[in-house]
Design a protein around this motif. Structure first.
Motif, PDB file in Angstrom:
ATOM      1  N   SER A  25       7.660 -22.845  -4.842  1.00 49.39           N
ATOM      2  CA  SER A  25       7.643 -23.806  -5.941  1.00 49.39           C
ATOM      3  C   SER A  25       9.034 -24.378  -6.154  1.00 49.39           C
ATOM      4  CB  SER A  25       7.137 -23.147  -7.219  1.00 49.39           C
ATOM      5  OG  SER A  25       8.008 -22.111  -7.622  1.00 49.39           O
ATOM      6  N   GLY A  26       9.082 -25.525  -6.833  1.00 53.46           N
ATOM      7  CA  GLY A  26      10.358 -26.158  -7.119  1.00 53.46           C
ATOM      8  C   GLY A  26      10.449 -27.525  -6.464  1.00 53.46           C
ATOM      9  N   SER A  27      11.680 -27.937  -6.218  1.00 51.84           N
ATOM     10  CA  SER A  27      11.955 -29.276  -5.699  1.00 51.84           C
ATOM     11  C   SER A  27      11.788 -29.313  -4.179  1.00 51.84           C
ATOM     12  CB  SER A  27      13.374 -29.686  -6.090  1.00 51.84           C
ATOM     13  OG  SER A  27      13.698 -30.967  -5.591  1.00 51.84           O
ATOM     14  N   ILE A  28      10.548 -29.260  -3.726  1.00 55.44           N
ATOM     15  CA  ILE A  28      10.247 -29.162  -2.291  1.00 55.44           C
ATOM     16  C   ILE A  28       9.772 -30.510  -1.774  1.00 55.44           C
ATOM     17  CG2 ILE A  28       8.826 -28.045  -0.532  1.00 55.44           C
ATOM     18  CD1 ILE A  28       8.578 -25.677  -2.516  1.00 55.44           C
ATOM     19  N   PHE A  29      10.498 -31.062  -0.803  1.00 55.71           N
ATOM     20  CA  PHE A  29      10.050 -32.286  -0.154  1.00 55.71           C
ATOM     21  C   PHE A  29       9.137 -31.965   1.026  1.00 55.71           C
ATOM     22  CE2 PHE A  29      10.026 -36.632   1.009  1.00 55.71           C
ATOM     23  CZ  PHE A  29      10.087 -36.692   2.394  1.00 55.71           C
ATOM     24  N   SER A  30       9.556 -30.998   1.828  1.00 63.35           N
ATOM     25  CA  SER A  30       8.733 -30.599   2.968  1.00 63.35           C
ATOM     26  C   SER A  30       9.082 -29.175   3.374  1.00 63.35           C
ATOM     27  CB  SER A  30       8.933 -31.544   4.158  1.00 63.35           C
ATOM     28  OG  SER A  30      10.264 -31.480   4.626  1.00 63.35           O
ATOM     29  N   ILE A  31       8.104 -28.492   3.929  1.00 64.02           N
ATOM     30  CA  ILE A  31       8.300 -27.130   4.439  1.00 64.02           C
ATOM     31  C   ILE A  31       8.239 -27.187   5.954  1.00 64.02           C
ATOM     32  CG2 ILE A  31       7.348 -24.816   4.561  1.00 64.02           C
ATOM     33  CD1 ILE A  31       6.413 -25.151   1.679  1.00 64.02           C
ATOM     34  N   ASN A  32       9.292 -26.764   6.610  1.00 65.47           N
ATOM     35  CA  ASN A  32       9.352 -26.797   8.066  1.00 65.47           C
ATOM     36  C   ASN A  32       8.769 -25.541   8.690  1.00 65.47           C
ATOM     37  OD1 ASN A  32      10.630 -29.257   7.799  1.00 65.47           O
ATOM     38  ND2 ASN A  32      12.681 -28.410   8.014  1.00 65.47           N
ATOM     39  N   ALA A  33       9.018 -24.416   8.088  1.00 64.50           N
ATOM     40  CA  ALA A  33       8.526 -23.143   8.601  1.00 64.50           C
ATOM     41  C   ALA A  33       8.383 -22.182   7.435  1.00 64.50           C
ATOM     42  CB  ALA A  33       9.472 -22.571   9.644  1.00 64.50           C
ATOM     43  N   MET A  34       7.435 -21.248   7.594  1.00 64.54           N
ATOM     44  CA  MET A  34       7.214 -20.293   6.512  1.00 64.54           C
ATOM     45  C   MET A  34       6.536 -19.072   7.078  1.00 64.54           C
ATOM     46  SD  MET A  34       5.709 -21.323   2.802  1.00 64.54           S
ATOM     47  CE  MET A  34       5.724 -20.223   1.399  1.00 64.54           C
ATOM     48  N   GLY A  35       6.958 -17.907   6.627  1.00 60.02           N
ATOM     49  CA  GLY A  35       6.366 -16.718   7.187  1.00 60.02           C
ATOM     50  C   GLY A  35       6.797 -15.456   6.492  1.00 60.02           C
ATOM     51  N   TRP A  36       6.540 -14.341   7.173  1.00 57.32           N
ATOM     52  CA  TRP A  36       6.761 -13.009   6.617  1.00 57.32           C
ATOM     53  C   TRP A  36       7.663 -12.176   7.516  1.00 57.32           C
ATOM     54  CZ3 TRP A  36       4.928 -11.799   1.854  1.00 57.32           C
ATOM     55  CH2 TRP A  36       3.936 -12.630   1.327  1.00 57.32           C
ATOM     56  N   TYR A  37       8.578 -11.470   6.860  1.00 57.34           N
ATOM     57  CA  TYR A  37       9.419 -10.473   7.489  1.00 57.34           C
ATOM     58  C   TYR A  37       9.172  -9.150   6.773  1.00 57.34           C
ATOM     59  CZ  TYR A  37      12.122 -14.137   9.849  1.00 57.34           C
ATOM     60  OH  TYR A  37      12.519 -15.191  10.635  1.00 57.34           O
ATOM     61  N   ARG A  38       9.620  -8.075   7.381  1.00 57.73           N
ATOM     62  CA  ARG A  38       9.546  -6.785   6.719  1.00 57.73           C
ATOM     63  C   ARG A  38      10.763  -5.947   7.062  1.00 57.73           C
ATOM     64  NH1 ARG A  38       4.456  -4.017  10.024  1.00 57.73           N
ATOM     65  NH2 ARG A  38       5.569  -3.667  12.005  1.00 57.73           N
ATOM     66  N   GLN A  39      11.062  -5.031   6.151  1.00 56.09           N
ATOM     67  CA  GLN A  39      12.176  -4.124   6.363  1.00 56.09           C
ATOM     68  C   GLN A  39      11.769  -2.734   5.917  1.00 56.09           C
ATOM     69  OE1 GLN A  39      15.917  -5.329   4.592  1.00 56.09           O
ATOM     70  NE2 GLN A  39      17.052  -4.058   6.018  1.00 56.09           N
ATOM     71  N   ALA A  40      11.739  -1.829   6.871  1.00 54.47           N
ATOM     72  CA  ALA A  40      11.433  -0.432   6.584  1.00 54.47           C
ATOM     73  C   ALA A  40      12.739   0.300   6.282  1.00 54.47           C
ATOM     74  CB  ALA A  40      10.722   0.192   7.777  1.00 54.47           C
ATOM     75  N   PRO A  41      12.675   1.424   5.578  1.00 47.07           N
ATOM     76  CA  PRO A  41      13.896   2.174   5.253  1.00 47.07           C
ATOM     77  C   PRO A  41      14.683   2.524   6.507  1.00 47.07           C
ATOM     78  CG  PRO A  41      12.045   2.994   3.991  1.00 47.07           C
ATOM     79  CD  PRO A  41      11.474   2.020   4.971  1.00 47.07           C
ATOM     80  N   GLY A  42      15.971   2.211   6.490  1.00 47.20           N
ATOM     81  CA  GLY A  42      16.839   2.546   7.604  1.00 47.20           C
ATOM     82  C   GLY A  42      16.711   1.652   8.816  1.00 47.20           C
ATOM     83  N   LYS A  43      15.912   0.579   8.705  1.00 45.39           N
ATOM     84  CA  LYS A  43      15.710  -0.312   9.841  1.00 45.39           C
ATOM     85  C   LYS A  43      16.108  -1.741   9.478  1.00 45.39           C
ATOM     86  CE  LYS A  43      12.016   2.249  12.126  1.00 45.39           C
ATOM     87  NZ  LYS A  43      10.664   2.165  12.748  1.00 45.39           N
ATOM     88  N   GLN A  44      16.296  -2.543  10.514  1.00 43.35           N
ATOM     89  CA  GLN A  44      16.632  -3.943  10.296  1.00 43.35           C
ATOM     90  C   GLN A  44      15.389  -4.734   9.902  1.00 43.35           C
ATOM     91  OE1 GLN A  44      18.578  -5.226  13.954  1.00 43.35           O
ATOM     92  NE2 GLN A  44      20.577  -4.911  13.000  1.00 43.35           N
ATOM     93  N   ARG A  45      15.630  -5.837   9.211  1.00 41.04           N
ATOM     94  CA  ARG A  45      14.541  -6.731   8.858  1.00 41.04           C
ATOM     95  C   ARG A  45      14.013  -7.376  10.134  1.00 41.04           C
ATOM     96  NH1 ARG A  45      15.282 -10.544   3.661  1.00 41.04           N
ATOM     97  NH2 ARG A  45      15.955  -8.487   2.942  1.00 41.04           N
ATOM     98  N   GLU A  46      12.690  -7.461  10.241  1.00 40.89           N
ATOM     99  CA  GLU A  46      12.081  -8.017  11.440  1.00 40.89           C
ATOM    100  C   GLU A  46      10.990  -9.026  11.081  1.00 40.89           C
ATOM    101  OE1 GLU A  46      10.011  -5.034  13.700  1.00 40.89           O
ATOM    102  OE2 GLU A  46       8.759  -4.415  12.025  1.00 40.89           O
TER     103      GLU A  46
END
Length: 120
Positions: A25-46
């Motif tokens: 939401s907000g002042s959005i003209f266009s969305i180029n990409a959108m998705g999901w990442y996750r980060q488990a304890p002690g691990k990098q975000r993927e």
């Protein structure tokens, strides 16, 4: 200002399902990409799953066949249907978007994260 608001996380037993939602939401003209990442304890975000700038769906190998990303362009919302959940899916899930605002600025925006716990 643009923000992403996630919902749908929680506790689920192995083999169960959850559906995450992320609304931009907000002042959005266009969305180029959108998705999901996750980060488990002690691990990098993927990366988990995303719509690329060309509109293709991209999935991490570990979730292919179990997770499905979908979107409602009219609502600037993406969903992540997670089936056959495993304990190793436990993580904080973050929504991410690459977009352009009405000031013609290209932004990368993150949500606050929603925890998913897969445990018996």
């Amino acid at each position: 200002q643009v923000q992403l608001v996630e919902s749908g996380g929680g506790l689920v037993q192995p083999g169960g399902s959850l559906r995450l939602s992320c609304a931009a939401s907000g002042s959005i003209f266009s969305i180029n990409a959108m998705g999901w990442y996750r980060q488990a304890p002690g691990k990098q975000r993927e990366l988990v799953a995303a719509f690329t700038a060309r509109g293709y769906r991209s999935y991490a190998d570990s979730v292919k066949g179990r997770f499905t990303i979908s979107r409602d362009n009219g609502k600037n919302t993406v969903y992540l249907q997670m089936n056959s959940l495993k304990p190793e899916d436990t993580a904080v899930y973050y929504c991410n978007s690459m977009l352009r605002d009405y000031n013609n600025k290209y932004l990368e925006v993150w949500g606050q994260g929603t925890p998913v716990t897969v445990s018996s």
